[in-house]
Design an enzyme around this catalytic site. Sequence first.
Site, PDB file in Angstrom:
ATOM      1  N   LYS A  19      37.377  23.257  51.641  1.00  0.00           N
ATOM      2  CA  LYS A  19      36.119  22.523  51.475  1.00  0.00           C
ATOM      3  C   LYS A  19      36.083  21.388  52.483  1.00  0.00           C
ATOM      4  O   LYS A  19      37.131  20.884  52.903  1.00  0.00           O
ATOM      5  CB  LYS A  19      36.056  21.911  50.073  1.00  0.00           C
ATOM      6  N   ASP A  63      40.901  29.342  43.166  1.00  0.00           N
ATOM      7  CA  ASP A  63      39.444  29.481  43.258  1.00  0.00           C
ATOM      8  C   ASP A  63      39.039  30.631  44.189  1.00  0.00           C
ATOM      9  O   ASP A  63      38.160  31.426  43.856  1.00  0.00           O
ATOM     10  CB  ASP A  63      38.846  28.159  43.776  1.00  0.00           C
ATOM     11  N   ASP A 101      28.554  25.511  19.754  1.00  0.00           N
ATOM     12  CA  ASP A 101      29.938  25.312  20.181  1.00  0.00           C
ATOM     13  C   ASP A 101      30.663  26.659  20.141  1.00  0.00           C
ATOM     14  O   ASP A 101      30.548  27.388  19.161  1.00  0.00           O
ATOM     15  CB  ASP A 101      30.575  24.328  19.178  1.00  0.00           C
ATOM     16  N   HIS A 143      38.941  36.277  45.991  1.00  0.00           N
ATOM     17  CA  HIS A 143      38.087  36.693  47.116  1.00  0.00           C
ATOM     18  C   HIS A 143      38.896  37.098  48.352  1.00  0.00           C
ATOM     19  O   HIS A 143      38.672  38.145  48.946  1.00  0.00           O
ATOM     20  CB  HIS A 143      37.150  35.561  47.551  1.00  0.00           C
ATOM     21  N   GLU A 171      34.092  26.001  54.280  1.00  0.00           N
ATOM     22  CA  GLU A 171      32.866  25.493  53.650  1.00  0.00           C
ATOM     23  C   GLU A 171      32.690  24.047  54.099  1.00  0.00           C
ATOM     24  O   GLU A 171      33.628  23.256  54.038  1.00  0.00           O
ATOM     25  CB  GLU A 171      32.965  25.609  52.137  1.00  0.00           C
ATOM     26  N   LYS A 210      29.477  41.847  47.879  1.00  0.00           N
ATOM     27  CA  LYS A 210      28.817  41.442  49.134  1.00  0.00           C
ATOM     28  C   LYS A 210      28.735  42.624  50.091  1.00  0.00           C
ATOM     29  O   LYS A 210      29.726  43.324  50.305  1.00  0.00           O
ATOM     30  CB  LYS A 210      29.626  40.333  49.815  1.00  0.00           C
ATOM     31  N   HIS A 259      32.700  38.143  42.913  1.00  0.00           N
ATOM     32  CA  HIS A 259      31.423  38.413  43.574  1.00  0.00           C
ATOM     33  C   HIS A 259      31.595  38.843  45.035  1.00  0.00           C
ATOM     34  O   HIS A 259      30.702  39.427  45.619  1.00  0.00           O
ATOM     35  CB  HIS A 259      30.430  37.245  43.407  1.00  0.00           C
TER      36      HIS A 259
END
Length: 475
Positions: A317, A226, A86, A231, A207, A173, A169
């Site tokens: 999404k 998100d 934990d 990004h 997406e 790229k 990330h």
Amino acid sequence: MATPGSDALVFFGATGDLAHKMIFPALQALTKSGRLDVPVIGVAKAGWTVGQLRERARASLEQYGGGVDRAAFDALSSRLQYIDGDYEEPGTFDLLRKSLGSSQRPLHYLAIPPSLFGTVVGGLGRSGCAKGARVVVEKPFGRDRASAARLNVVLRSVFPEEAIFRIDHYLGKEPVQNLLYFRFGNSFLEPIWNRNFVDSVQITMAESFGVAGRGPLYEETGAIRDVIQNHMLQVIACLAMEAPTSGGASALRDAKTRLLQSIAPLDPARVVRGQFRGYRQEPGVAPDSQVETYAAVRLSIDSWRWAGVPFFIRAGKCLPVTATEVLVRLRPPPVTVFDESSLDLSHSNHLRFRLGPDVATALGVRSKEPGEAMVGSGVELLAVRDVAIDMLPYERLLGDAMAGDPTLFSTEDAVEACWRIVDPIVDRRARVVEYEPGTWGPPEANALIAGDGGWHDPAASTGAAKRGGSQPASR
Ligand code: BG6
């Protein structure tokens, strides 16, 4: 001066989704290229054994990592350790300190939900595991400007700034790096890269899949936190920043930060939030959730170069395709020489950067059709790149963090600037509009851009993955 490399890699959240889809493939690739030959310690609270973690790694490579490379996988497995515990328990960190043995400079990578960052950083500090160490923190960094500032205080109380690597990330790229290279490696672009020639800029991050089992995490974030706060704003920074004085880490990071600081905070009246029908039935999602799975925004940049040029972002999404694409629309010719008023001129006069899943750069121009009349059509001068040889973003970024290279990581000021932009809209007071899966989101988003030529459909250009296709390796 070369910085000494990390001598152990600890990753928190070892049994999670991010580790499964992105981290194990990156670790195998790093091992294969000889950049990871130190102990790798996974930490999580799942009641697992190291054997189970190895099996999970194998499954991850088979599903997301292009297969198991026997030699690299064996080497990685032999270095893999696992601590089950934990994050609230001091004992977990004492065990970690023991497992680190003689390591002097571990790298701690927090592949965990943002709400746990503070707890884990505190545990690392108290147990002595932070001594001489670096820490990689996943996005989103905080929940808003105020919590990001608090998180920075916690981090800075345990790690010096040069040991903190805020990861995004997208910055790892190839096609995102190419935005910078393309802009500053060529001279033809600079004279037209401004308000006198650019009409508008839009980015679509579509997406075709939903939240794919990430309901609880997604409930903490939503599309704005998100992918837009990080990004998408990083992509805008690459597109719009001034030329850095060199390719060095601080020059690049300073130029990006200055651009982000010149973006005006978002006006809630120029934001559309959507939620796909069915999201509330996802496991871990509240039945009355107000979290957006889609957002479209209109931004402006207060600078001499960009004043008056609208920048649009839409991300969502369950849209019709999976594709991330930038379209820079250039102004039409100032005077009509050839009367083509009845024609659709929308597919010309642009630069298009396809950032994923395939990679392409295109210049849209008008060219004369053979025949008597001076009538043309839109064609693209297109450069398509094979992505099969690209380095995985996490391979590059974790390798850089292990080597102590901060170039592709965000500074505290850049993260702060990004939150300042989205802060007026993250509180979710603006209503969320339901949209049908497989559509382009709420129709309200069309009104946002109607006066600027409308949204470009990335499915109309090179190779977007259609709905129903497999989910790419993403978080
Ligand atoms: C992650 C988001 O950061 O990026 C995911 O949390 C998203 O929701 C993913 O799917 C997209 O990454 P990529 O590299 O597939 O474009």
